[in-house]
Write a protein that holds these residues in place. Structure first.
Motif, PDB file in Angstrom:
ATOM      1  N   LEU A 379       0.827  -1.211   0.000  1.00  0.00           N
ATOM      2  CA  LEU A 379       0.000   0.000   0.000  1.00  0.00           C
ATOM      3  C   LEU A 379       0.860   1.258   0.000  1.00  0.00           C
ATOM      4  O   LEU A 379       0.499   2.269  -0.619  1.00  0.00           O
ATOM      5  CB  LEU A 379      -0.921  -0.004   1.226  1.00  0.00           C
ATOM      6  CG  LEU A 379      -2.076  -1.008   1.199  1.00  0.00           C
ATOM      7  CD1 LEU A 379      -2.694  -1.141   2.582  1.00  0.00           C
ATOM      8  CD2 LEU A 379      -3.147  -0.581   0.184  1.00  0.00           C
ATOM      9  N   LEU A 380       2.009   1.213   0.693  1.00  0.00           N
ATOM     10  CA  LEU A 380       2.844   2.400   0.810  1.00  0.00           C
ATOM     11  C   LEU A 380       3.867   2.510  -0.308  1.00  0.00           C
ATOM     12  O   LEU A 380       4.482   3.572  -0.489  1.00  0.00           O
ATOM     13  CB  LEU A 380       3.585   2.383   2.154  1.00  0.00           C
ATOM     14  CG  LEU A 380       2.721   2.475   3.403  1.00  0.00           C
ATOM     15  CD1 LEU A 380       3.582   2.365   4.641  1.00  0.00           C
ATOM     16  CD2 LEU A 380       1.925   3.776   3.421  1.00  0.00           C
ATOM     17  N   SER A 381       4.065   1.428  -1.079  1.00  0.00           N
ATOM     18  CA  SER A 381       5.141   1.423  -2.067  1.00  0.00           C
ATOM     19  C   SER A 381       4.860   2.333  -3.248  1.00  0.00           C
ATOM     20  O   SER A 381       5.790   2.888  -3.840  1.00  0.00           O
ATOM     21  CB  SER A 381       5.373  -0.008  -2.564  1.00  0.00           C
ATOM     22  OG  SER A 381       4.227  -0.486  -3.233  1.00  0.00           O
ATOM     23  N   THR A 382       3.646   2.460  -3.619  1.00  0.00           N
ATOM     24  CA  THR A 382       3.311   3.323  -4.749  1.00  0.00           C
ATOM     25  C   THR A 382       2.152   4.229  -4.391  1.00  0.00           C
ATOM     26  O   THR A 382       1.214   3.841  -3.706  1.00  0.00           O
ATOM     27  CB  THR A 382       2.927   2.501  -5.993  1.00  0.00           C
ATOM     28  OG1 THR A 382       1.820   1.681  -5.692  1.00  0.00           O
ATOM     29  CG2 THR A 382       4.118   1.666  -6.474  1.00  0.00           C
ATOM     30  N   GLN A 386       4.492   7.602  -7.360  1.00  0.00           N
ATOM     31  CA  GLN A 386       5.598   8.193  -6.570  1.00  0.00           C
ATOM     32  C   GLN A 386       5.966   7.258  -5.437  1.00  0.00           C
ATOM     33  O   GLN A 386       5.093   6.766  -4.693  1.00  0.00           O
ATOM     34  CB  GLN A 386       5.157   9.549  -6.030  1.00  0.00           C
ATOM     35  CG  GLN A 386       6.270  10.300  -5.289  1.00  0.00           C
ATOM     36  CD  GLN A 386       5.790  11.656  -4.833  1.00  0.00           C
ATOM     37  OE1 GLN A 386       4.615  11.928  -4.827  1.00  0.00           O
ATOM     38  NE2 GLN A 386       6.729  12.510  -4.485  1.00  0.00           N
ATOM     39  N   THR A 387       7.237   6.953  -5.282  1.00  0.00           N
ATOM     40  CA  THR A 387       7.685   6.035  -4.218  1.00  0.00           C
ATOM     41  C   THR A 387       7.552   6.678  -2.866  1.00  0.00           C
ATOM     42  O   THR A 387       7.886   7.842  -2.674  1.00  0.00           O
ATOM     43  CB  THR A 387       9.161   5.622  -4.441  1.00  0.00           C
ATOM     44  OG1 THR A 387       9.241   4.962  -5.707  1.00  0.00           O
ATOM     45  CG2 THR A 387       9.621   4.683  -3.363  1.00  0.00           C
ATOM     46  N   LYS A 388       7.091   5.880  -1.910  1.00  0.00           N
ATOM     47  CA  LYS A 388       6.959   6.354  -0.520  1.00  0.00           C
ATOM     48  C   LYS A 388       7.806   5.437   0.354  1.00  0.00           C
ATOM     49  O   LYS A 388       7.440   4.296   0.634  1.00  0.00           O
ATOM     50  CB  LYS A 388       5.495   6.293  -0.069  1.00  0.00           C
ATOM     51  CG  LYS A 388       4.573   7.158  -0.928  1.00  0.00           C
ATOM     52  CD  LYS A 388       4.849   8.628  -0.744  1.00  0.00           C
ATOM     53  CE  LYS A 388       3.903   9.482  -1.572  1.00  0.00           C
ATOM     54  NZ  LYS A 388       4.206  10.902  -1.478  1.00  0.00           N
ATOM     55  N   ASP A 389       8.935   5.904   0.774  1.00  0.00           N
ATOM     56  CA  ASP A 389       9.840   5.065   1.589  1.00  0.00           C
ATOM     57  C   ASP A 389       9.452   5.136   3.047  1.00  0.00           C
ATOM     58  O   ASP A 389       9.120   6.179   3.546  1.00  0.00           O
ATOM     59  CB  ASP A 389      11.283   5.513   1.398  1.00  0.00           C
ATOM     60  CG  ASP A 389      11.737   5.287  -0.049  1.00  0.00           C
ATOM     61  OD1 ASP A 389      12.467   6.148  -0.567  1.00  0.00           O
ATOM     62  OD2 ASP A 389      11.355   4.228  -0.635  1.00  0.00           O
TER      63      ASP A 389
END
Length: 389
Positions: A379-382, A386-389
């Motif tokens: 869920l947080l990867s894209t 936009q990448t979400k680290d």
């Protein structure tokens, strides 16, 4: 000769209260609902006692016996005697002097017949002494045995004494009536003639009666009759009982919920018309809105919890005229148990304020749409590429 088992009526301290009143040669008789329910082998909620002793005499005898006596309705002849934390309402024999459709001016009487005649239905005008011997001054026992809800003497006169008796007529039939026989024709006709009198009642009294009625195992026949003679439209404009019947069929193995059933009736502004509590009004609004939502069982369970989800599924099936599928309840339970893996703290580096709430909601919707399969990292990867680290 018919009698009842007095142990079915007695609560903690009840026999002591009866003995206290009888000790000075006054009559003390069980009356009303406790007698009716004992004879029908139904649970008893309240213990009502009728006596020819005056309220001041009841107070004195109770206090002399060491009981707590509260003049809860002493102006109308009622004293509440509390023994072992159990209340016993003791009321002096009365007769109506004047009524206005809501309240009555009463006078005390020495005659049980006077007291019986001021009650509403024949099945409620039954008395019993300490031994369980039935006293039936108005011949109501055959009606009780036949499970016929019948007004005492003239139905029109009884209704004009208190217009709430219209709603009580339908409520009592739902709880105690013979569904194979139907409602008493004379009583139904008198209710139809006095529909306008319902306008004089407070919304609190109307709402209380409706909730009790909708809590019956099968309120369908009573609600149908109310609709046919205009009572339902009077108290809940715009309501329609057509979905109540299939709902009762579907929810028969569940505890009767008046708000769930009320949601199936519809109507204009039910929370105000029936003066629902804030909690009841909120539950009704959630049910009505969720029924029209485009969400499946699992999503309903996740967003609303299992209880609301099950109620919504029941109402939907009733509206669609379909049988319930247990797999739908299983899906709702799965959704209710699923824990969304993302929290606000996971997004603080990129979102704040309203944008944060919007993004959380968006991710949660994606997660639910994936049948709860997407992981936190997925869920947080894209996010919009936009990448979400």
């Amino acid at each position: 000769m018919v009698s009842l088992d007095p142990t079915k009526v007695e609560g903690p301290g009840t026999r002591e209260v009866m003995e206290c009143l009888n000790a000075q040669d006054f009559q003390a008789l069980y009356v009303g609902g406790c007698v009716r329910n004992a004879l029908m082998n139904l649970p008893i909620a309240d213990i009502d006692i009728s006596t020819n002793a005056l309220p001041q005499q009841v107070m004195r005898m109770a206090q002399d016996a060491g009981f707590k006596a509260i003049p809860t309705g002493i102006d109308h002849g009622t004293v509440t005697i509390i023994v072992e934390h159990t209340p016993h309402e003791v009321t002096t024999f009365r007769r109506d002097v004047e009524t206005d459709g809501r309240r009555a001016v009463v006078a005390y009487s020495d005659h049980i017949e006077d007291d019986a005649r001021r009650r509403d239905f024949t099945m409620n005008a039954l008395y019993a002494d300490m031994s369980g011997q039935i006293i039936d001054p108005l011949g109501g026992l055959p009606d009780l045995q036949a499970r016929v809800v019948r007004f005492i003497e003239d139905p029109d006169a009884r209704i004009k004494e208190d217009y709430l008796r219209i709603l009580r007529f339908f409520r009592f039939h739902a709880h105690y009536g013979n569904m194979n026989v139907g409602l008493d024709a004379d009583g139904l006709s008198a209710c139809a003639e006095n529909v306008d009198g319902l306008e004089t009642l407070s919304k609190e009294r109307v709402g209380s009666e409706m909730k009790k009625l909708l809590s019956a195992p099968d309120p369908g026949p009573s609600i149908a009759a109310m609709s046919q003679i205009g009572v339902l439209a009077q108290i809940l404009p715009g309501s329609d009982p057509k979905f109540l019947y299939p709902l009762v069929h579907l929810d028969q193995n569940r505890s009767p919920d008046p708000i769930r059933r009320l949601a199936s009736l519809g109507g204009l502004n039910a929370p105000d018309a029936l003066r629902l509590s804030k909690q009841e009004a909120r539950q009704l609004k959630i049910l009505q809105e969720a029924v029209s939502e485009d969400r499946g069982p699992a999503a309903l369970g996740h967003y609303h919890g299992l209880s609301i989800a099950e109620d919504v599924l029941l109402i939907r099936k009733a509206i669609a005229g379909q049988e319930l599928k247990l797999i739908d309840f299983d899906e709702a339970a799965k959704g209710a148990a699923a824990q969304f893996p993302v929290s606000a703290s996971d997004l603080l580096d990129h979102y704040q304020g309203a944008a944060l709430g919007k993004k959380l909601s968006e991710l949660e919707n994606r997660w639910v749409a994936s049948d709860f399969q997407l992981t936190k990292s997925e869920l947080l990867s894209t996010d919009n590429g936009q990448t979400k680290d």
